[in-house]
Design an enzyme around this catalytic site. Structure first.
Site, mmCIF file in Angstrom:
data_model
loop_
_atom_site.group_PDB
_atom_site.id
_atom_site.type_symbol
_atom_site.label_atom_id
_atom_site.label_comp_id
_atom_site.label_asym_id
_atom_site.label_seq_id
_atom_site.Cartn_x
_atom_site.Cartn_y
_atom_site.Cartn_z
ATOM 1 N N HIS A 1 0.842 -1.197 0.000
ATOM 2 C CA HIS A 1 0.000 0.000 0.000
ATOM 3 C C HIS A 1 0.872 1.241 0.000
ATOM 4 O O HIS A 1 1.791 1.370 0.813
ATOM 5 C CB HIS A 1 -0.926 0.025 1.217
ATOM 6 C CG HIS A 1 -1.831 1.225 1.238
ATOM 7 N ND1 HIS A 1 -2.908 1.349 0.393
ATOM 8 C CD2 HIS A 1 -1.793 2.374 1.967
ATOM 9 C CE1 HIS A 1 -3.512 2.505 0.617
ATOM 10 N NE2 HIS A 1 -2.846 3.147 1.558
ATOM 11 N N SER A 2 0.593 2.166 -0.921
ATOM 12 C CA SER A 2 1.290 3.454 -0.992
ATOM 13 C C SER A 2 2.798 3.228 -1.149
ATOM 14 O O SER A 2 3.224 2.587 -2.105
ATOM 15 C CB SER A 2 0.946 4.295 0.248
ATOM 16 O OG SER A 2 1.239 5.654 0.040
ATOM 17 N N MET A 3 3.621 3.697 -0.216
ATOM 18 C CA MET A 3 5.048 3.421 -0.303
ATOM 19 C C MET A 3 5.303 1.928 -0.434
ATOM 20 O O MET A 3 6.211 1.485 -1.158
ATOM 21 C CB MET A 3 5.782 3.949 0.928
ATOM 22 C CG MET A 3 7.286 3.647 0.934
ATOM 23 S SD MET A 3 8.093 3.912 2.536
ATOM 24 C CE MET A 3 7.616 2.408 3.415
ATOM 25 N N SER B 1 -2.059 -0.850 -3.889
ATOM 26 C CA SER B 1 -3.117 0.102 -3.589
ATOM 27 C C SER B 1 -2.492 1.417 -3.131
ATOM 28 O O SER B 1 -1.362 1.454 -2.641
ATOM 29 C CB SER B 1 -4.053 -0.444 -2.509
ATOM 30 O OG SER B 1 -3.355 -0.685 -1.296
#
Length: 262
Positions: free
Chosen positions: A98-100, A126
């Site tokens: 997720h993200s990073m 995501s």
């Protein structure tokens, strides 16, 4: 259906930990947290599956590794992390980031290709555009107060948390800033598309993600699909059960379980 499991058992590696007990998992899901996040973000996922082993990456600068300096540069992190995750390739597995964490999962997967290790059956991402796109907003350099304001705007931190856990926030802010530095200064190096399908999970109100597959289709020679969930950048926290069920379905867990009973 939520399943009863025994208490969490930690892995022996300092780089990852597993949650719950799954006697004969169909697949293992290796989870990479967002900036400032820890393996604990995924602690409750095991409650929603009896077929997947949930394992989370445990990065320096948080939890039991709080005394270790967090990484601020992607290549250095991957150099350390990829070999540590090699034991997880001995059974069928998937990556989720997720993200990073989506960026880190992507780069670890590319390193696995270079090392000729068994690859994950899928990459789930995501909260992040594809690696070839720079972050739409750079915040790692902001003063503390402004940085916290941006985190709040992304729904990553509630106002009551800032006051209720002020000391913890102050303790973790250097790690959050280091993670954001790693993600926001990341420079994508073009390479061959990955021979792994990509499943993009998107929050419908996420201000940090472009519409559609956000470029992920260009990073795979297999297929890429996009799946929307109601919510903002941290929609996953509100839809844990649905996300785990989606991953099960995407990995064909139901079909595998049925085949195993025949």
């Amino acid at each position: 259906m939520e399943v009863d499991v025994r208490p969490t058992r930690l892995s022996s590696s300092r780089w990852f930990r597993s949650f719950g007990e799954v006697a004969d998992p169909v697949s293992e899901v290796v989870c990479f947290p967002h900036a400032g996040g820890s393996s604990a973000v995924f602690r409750s996922w095991h409650r929603y599956t009896s077929a997947l082993k949930i394992t989370a990456v445990q990065l320096p600068g948080r939890e039991v590794r709080l005394g270790e300096a967090p990484f601020q540069e992607m290549t250095a992190l991957v150099d350390a992390l990829a070999p540590a995750l090699k034991p997880l390739t001995r059974r069928p597995y998937a990556f989720y980031g997720h993200s990073m964490g989506a960026l880190v999962a992507f780069e670890v997967l590319r390193r696995f290709v270079e090392l000729e290790l068994p690859l994950p059956v899928a990459l789930f991402v995501s909260g992040r555009d594809a690696p070839q796109y720079a972050d739409q907003e750079q915040v790692h350099h902001l003063p503390d107060a402004e940085l916290l304001d941006r985190l709040r705007a992304w729904e990553g931190m509630e106002p009551q948390e800032l006051s209720q856990y002020a000391e913890l926030v102050a303790l973790m802010l250097p790690t959050i800033r280091a993670d954001l530095t790693l993600a926001e200064t990341y420079g994508h190096v073009p390479g061959p598309p990955l021979p792994v399908p990509v499943r993009v999970l998107r929050g419908t109100r996420d201000p940090l993600v472009r519409p559609g597959d956000a470029g992920w289709a260009r990073q795979t020679s297999a297929d890429c699909s996009v799946h929307d969930f109601d919510g903002g950048h941290f929609f996953v926290q509100d839809h844990e059960r649905s996300v785990v069920t989606f991953i099960e379905t995407a990995l064909g867990v139901s079909a595998a379980k049925e085949a195993g009973t025949q």
